[in-house]
Design a protein around this motif. Structure first.
Motif, PDB file in Angstrom:
ATOM      1  N   ALA A  29     -60.612  -3.973  92.605  1.00 45.64           N
ATOM      2  CA  ALA A  29     -61.204  -5.140  92.687  1.00 45.64           C
ATOM      3  C   ALA A  29     -60.700  -5.903  91.476  1.00 45.64           C
ATOM      4  CB  ALA A  29     -62.495  -4.985  92.748  1.00 45.64           C
ATOM      5  N   MET A  30     -60.797  -5.296  90.319  1.00 41.70           N
ATOM      6  CA  MET A  30     -60.271  -6.057  89.071  1.00 41.70           C
ATOM      7  C   MET A  30     -58.949  -6.515  89.012  1.00 41.70           C
ATOM      8  SD  MET A  30     -61.800  -3.707  85.979  1.00 41.70           S
ATOM      9  CE  MET A  30     -60.977  -4.516  84.587  1.00 41.70           C
ATOM     10  N   PHE A  31     -57.942  -5.889  89.603  1.00 44.09           N
ATOM     11  CA  PHE A  31     -56.472  -6.153  89.750  1.00 44.09           C
ATOM     12  C   PHE A  31     -55.981  -6.674  91.075  1.00 44.09           C
ATOM     13  CE2 PHE A  31     -57.198  -3.348  85.913  1.00 44.09           C
ATOM     14  CZ  PHE A  31     -56.462  -4.149  85.069  1.00 44.09           C
ATOM     15  N   SER A  32     -57.076  -7.218  91.957  1.00 42.54           N
ATOM     16  CA  SER A  32     -56.747  -7.756  93.173  1.00 42.54           C
ATOM     17  C   SER A  32     -56.433  -9.155  93.065  1.00 42.54           C
ATOM     18  CB  SER A  32     -57.922  -7.745  94.071  1.00 42.54           C
ATOM     19  OG  SER A  32     -58.971  -8.635  93.491  1.00 42.54           O
ATOM     20  N   GLY A  33     -56.348  -9.806  92.012  1.00 41.61           N
ATOM     21  CA  GLY A  33     -56.021 -10.982  91.722  1.00 41.61           C
ATOM     22  C   GLY A  33     -57.057 -12.139  92.139  1.00 41.61           C
ATOM     23  N   ARG A  34     -58.414 -11.479  92.405  1.00 44.91           N
ATOM     24  CA  ARG A  34     -59.571 -12.390  92.802  1.00 44.91           C
ATOM     25  C   ARG A  34     -60.389 -12.536  91.453  1.00 44.91           C
ATOM     26  NH1 ARG A  34     -59.689  -8.638  96.648  1.00 44.91           N
ATOM     27  NH2 ARG A  34     -61.765  -7.868  96.127  1.00 44.91           N
ATOM     28  N   HIS A  35     -60.117 -11.853  90.383  1.00 50.94           N
ATOM     29  CA  HIS A  35     -61.076 -12.026  89.261  1.00 50.94           C
ATOM     30  C   HIS A  35     -60.606 -12.386  87.926  1.00 50.94           C
ATOM     31  CE1 HIS A  35     -63.921 -10.035  91.912  1.00 50.94           C
ATOM     32  NE2 HIS A  35     -63.285  -9.204  92.182  1.00 50.94           N
ATOM     33  N   GLN A  36     -61.180 -12.917  87.155  1.00 53.16           N
ATOM     34  CA  GLN A  36     -61.119 -13.307  85.785  1.00 53.16           C
ATOM     35  C   GLN A  36     -60.824 -12.041  84.883  1.00 53.16           C
ATOM     36  OE1 GLN A  36     -59.873 -16.378  84.773  1.00 53.16           O
ATOM     37  NE2 GLN A  36     -59.292 -15.485  83.075  1.00 53.16           N
ATOM     38  N   LEU A  37     -59.703 -11.522  84.235  1.00 54.60           N
ATOM     39  CA  LEU A  37     -59.851 -10.485  83.418  1.00 54.60           C
ATOM     40  C   LEU A  37     -60.113 -10.816  81.951  1.00 54.60           C
ATOM     41  CD1 LEU A  37     -57.099  -8.549  85.329  1.00 54.60           C
ATOM     42  CD2 LEU A  37     -59.360  -8.317  85.649  1.00 54.60           C
ATOM     43  N   ASN A  38     -60.618 -10.081  81.314  1.00 54.13           N
ATOM     44  CA  ASN A  38     -61.062 -10.212  79.729  1.00 54.13           C
ATOM     45  C   ASN A  38     -59.929  -9.387  79.077  1.00 54.13           C
ATOM     46  OD1 ASN A  38     -63.752 -11.059  80.165  1.00 54.13           O
ATOM     47  ND2 ASN A  38     -64.510  -8.921  80.286  1.00 54.13           N
ATOM     48  N   ARG A  39     -59.570 -10.326  77.948  1.00 53.13           N
ATOM     49  CA  ARG A  39     -58.254  -9.998  77.077  1.00 53.13           C
ATOM     50  C   ARG A  39     -58.690  -9.869  75.806  1.00 53.13           C
ATOM     51  NH1 ARG A  39     -53.702 -10.321  80.237  1.00 53.13           N
ATOM     52  NH2 ARG A  39     -53.649 -11.351  82.189  1.00 53.13           N
ATOM     53  N   ASP A  40     -57.936  -8.960  74.840  1.00 59.59           N
ATOM     54  CA  ASP A  40     -58.476  -8.977  73.701  1.00 59.59           C
ATOM     55  C   ASP A  40     -57.463 -10.026  72.775  1.00 59.59           C
ATOM     56  OD1 ASP A  40     -55.730  -7.984  73.212  1.00 59.59           O
ATOM     57  OD2 ASP A  40     -56.545  -5.768  72.845  1.00 59.59           O
ATOM     58  N   MET A  93     -59.274 -17.391  87.858  1.00 64.93           N
ATOM     59  CA  MET A  93     -58.436 -16.459  88.503  1.00 64.93           C
ATOM     60  C   MET A  93     -57.285 -16.072  87.593  1.00 64.93           C
ATOM     61  SD  MET A  93     -57.585 -16.560  92.511  1.00 64.93           S
ATOM     62  CE  MET A  93     -58.982 -16.706  93.353  1.00 64.93           C
ATOM     63  N   ASP A  94     -56.809 -14.800  87.578  1.00 60.71           N
ATOM     64  CA  ASP A  94     -55.903 -14.258  86.642  1.00 60.71           C
ATOM     65  C   ASP A  94     -54.600 -14.051  87.559  1.00 60.71           C
ATOM     66  OD1 ASP A  94     -55.042 -12.325  84.166  1.00 60.71           O
ATOM     67  OD2 ASP A  94     -57.179 -13.205  84.081  1.00 60.71           O
ATOM     68  N   CYS A  95     -53.590 -14.751  87.052  1.00 59.41           N
ATOM     69  CA  CYS A  95     -52.293 -14.481  88.080  1.00 59.41           C
ATOM     70  C   CYS A  95     -51.631 -13.203  87.583  1.00 59.41           C
ATOM     71  CB  CYS A  95     -51.382 -15.818  87.726  1.00 59.41           C
ATOM     72  SG  CYS A  95     -49.796 -16.091  88.621  1.00 59.41           S
ATOM     73  N   LEU A  96     -51.695 -12.341  88.617  1.00 69.47           N
ATOM     74  CA  LEU A  96     -50.967 -10.947  88.455  1.00 69.47           C
ATOM     75  C   LEU A  96     -49.477 -11.188  88.744  1.00 69.47           C
ATOM     76  CD1 LEU A  96     -53.902  -8.766  89.578  1.00 69.47           C
ATOM     77  CD2 LEU A  96     -53.346  -9.301  87.317  1.00 69.47           C
ATOM     78  N   GLY A  97     -49.169 -11.525  89.918  1.00 72.10           N
ATOM     79  CA  GLY A  97     -47.825 -11.810  90.210  1.00 72.10           C
ATOM     80  C   GLY A  97     -46.772 -10.909  89.779  1.00 72.10           C
ATOM     81  N   ASN A  98     -45.531 -10.951  89.347  1.00 70.85           N
ATOM     82  CA  ASN A  98     -44.500 -10.347  88.899  1.00 70.85           C
ATOM     83  C   ASN A  98     -44.946  -9.662  87.427  1.00 70.85           C
ATOM     84  OD1 ASN A  98     -43.055 -10.546  91.263  1.00 70.85           O
ATOM     85  ND2 ASN A  98     -42.022 -12.511  90.416  1.00 70.85           N
ATOM     86  N   GLN A  99     -45.868 -10.549  86.922  1.00 73.53           N
ATOM     87  CA  GLN A  99     -46.090 -10.127  85.320  1.00 73.53           C
ATOM     88  C   GLN A  99     -46.467  -8.604  85.369  1.00 73.53           C
ATOM     89  OE1 GLN A  99     -48.862 -12.710  83.675  1.00 73.53           O
ATOM     90  NE2 GLN A  99     -48.759 -11.587  81.643  1.00 73.53           N
ATOM     91  N   PHE A 100     -47.407  -8.241  86.294  1.00 76.93           N
ATOM     92  CA  PHE A 100     -47.660  -6.876  86.487  1.00 76.93           C
ATOM     93  C   PHE A 100     -47.381  -6.013  87.315  1.00 76.93           C
ATOM     94  CE2 PHE A 100     -51.557  -9.494  84.593  1.00 76.93           C
ATOM     95  CZ  PHE A 100     -51.478  -9.122  83.197  1.00 76.93           C
ATOM     96  N   ALA A 101     -46.077  -6.450  87.740  1.00 76.07           N
ATOM     97  CA  ALA A 101     -45.644  -5.598  89.029  1.00 76.07           C
ATOM     98  C   ALA A 101     -45.102  -4.213  88.727  1.00 76.07           C
ATOM     99  CB  ALA A 101     -44.481  -6.372  89.589  1.00 76.07           C
ATOM    100  N   SER A 102     -44.698  -4.239  87.218  1.00 72.39           N
ATOM    101  CA  SER A 102     -44.077  -2.865  86.955  1.00 72.39           C
ATOM    102  C   SER A 102     -44.902  -2.238  85.988  1.00 72.39           C
ATOM    103  CB  SER A 102     -42.731  -2.979  86.149  1.00 72.39           C
ATOM    104  OG  SER A 102     -42.844  -3.853  85.199  1.00 72.39           O
TER     105      SER A 102
END
Length: 300
Positions: free
Chosen positions: A39-50, A1-10
């Motif tokens: 759905a991708m940015f709901s915090g429920r899914h692992q996100l791919n990163r470069d 799971m990706d932690c979106l939290g405050n990191q992506f709030a802005s």
């Protein structure tokens, strides 16, 4: 799971096929809560990163700015037809229902506009007063041009869907590469006309005079040539699948390599016709006159 939290709030930075975009979490999730992006940015899914840690989406990024503008403002851009079709594929991938509906409406309207003729019958009659008429590439779909003298007119590359040419004089007219599906040439005078590579799917040419006409490589599927005069016509490589040629006069016609699968040649005159390598499978030849015809390599 990706932690979106405050990191992506802005601000959220995305790499879409290598193109970098910056937006907010609210933009990605609020307009269409059921979309793939939400759905991708709901915090429920692992996100791919470069390799730089940027969230990576494996899509062509060409139209992603339009996706973002839709999510921000509900804006649909002004694009050409092919770009609208490409954007529609992206909208379907991201499951953006509202954008999909808007694009389908636009594309339907463009289809309707394409079938509107660019000239009227009266305007064409006026043009005929000039020495040479060129209607190359013009959209004349659905027009009634029956009984007019259109001899020698250049209709090449024109759009002639469901256009009426019945009983028109069209000697030496040029229809090369035209789109004339569903057109009506009933009893038209067409000797020495050019129809090379034209599309006439389902057109009516019954009773037409097509002596020495060049229809090489034309698409003539399901056309009606009943009682048509096709003497010495050039039909090499033409696709006559399921065409009705009953009672047609094809004496001396060149049908080398033509596709006549399922065609109706009942009572047709094929004397001295050149049918080398033609595909005659399932063709109806009852009562056809094949005297002197060249059938070497023909499939039957």
């Amino acid at each position: 799971m990706d932690c979106l939290g405050n990191q992506f709030a802005s601000v959220v930075e995305l790499s879409v096929g290598g193109k970098i975009f910056a937006t907010t979490l609210d933009t990605l999730t609020q307009r269409d809560a059921d979309s793939m992006l939400a759905a991708m940015f709901s915090g429920r899914h692992q996100l791919n990163r470069d390799s730089k840690g940027t969230i990576f989406i494996d899509r062509d990024g060409t139209h992603f700015r339009h996706i973002l503008n839709w999510l921000r403002e509900g804006a649909v851009p002004t694009l050409d037809l092919s770009s609208y079709q490409e954007l529609l594929r992206e909208a379907e991938y991201y499951q953006l229902v509202g954008l999909i509906e808007n694009l389908n409406t636009l594309l339907s309207k463009k289809d309707e506009d394409e079938d509107k003729p660019e000239m009227t019958r009266k305007e064409i009659i006026k043009c005929l007063q000039s020495k040479r008429v060129r209607l190359r590439g013009v959209n004349l779909s659905g027009l009634n041009l029956s009984k007019l003298d259109l001899s020698g007119v250049d209709f090449s590359n024109a759009r002639l869907i469901n256009t009426f040419f019945s009983r028109a004089k069209l000697q030496c007219a040029n229809f090369c590469d035209s789109e004339a599906d569903g057109s009506n040439f009933h009893n038209a005078i067409l000797p020495s006309c050019l129809f090379t590579r034209a599309s006439l799917h389902g057109s009516v040419l019954a009773g037409a005079n097509l002596q020495s006409a060049n229809m090489q490589d034309a698409s003539l599927k399901c056309c009606s040539f009943c009682e048509a005069d096709l003497r010495s016509a050039h039909l090499q490589g033409a696709d006559l699948t399921n065409a009705n040629l009953s009672g047609a006069n094809l004496e001396g016609a060149n049908l080398k390599g033509a596709i006549l699968t399922g065609s109706n040649l009942r009572q047709a005159n094929l004397q001295r016709a050149y049918l080398r390598d033609a595909d005659l499978r399932d063709a109806i030849l009852e009562g056809a006159n094949l005297g002197g015809a060249n059938l070497v390599g023909a499939s039957r």
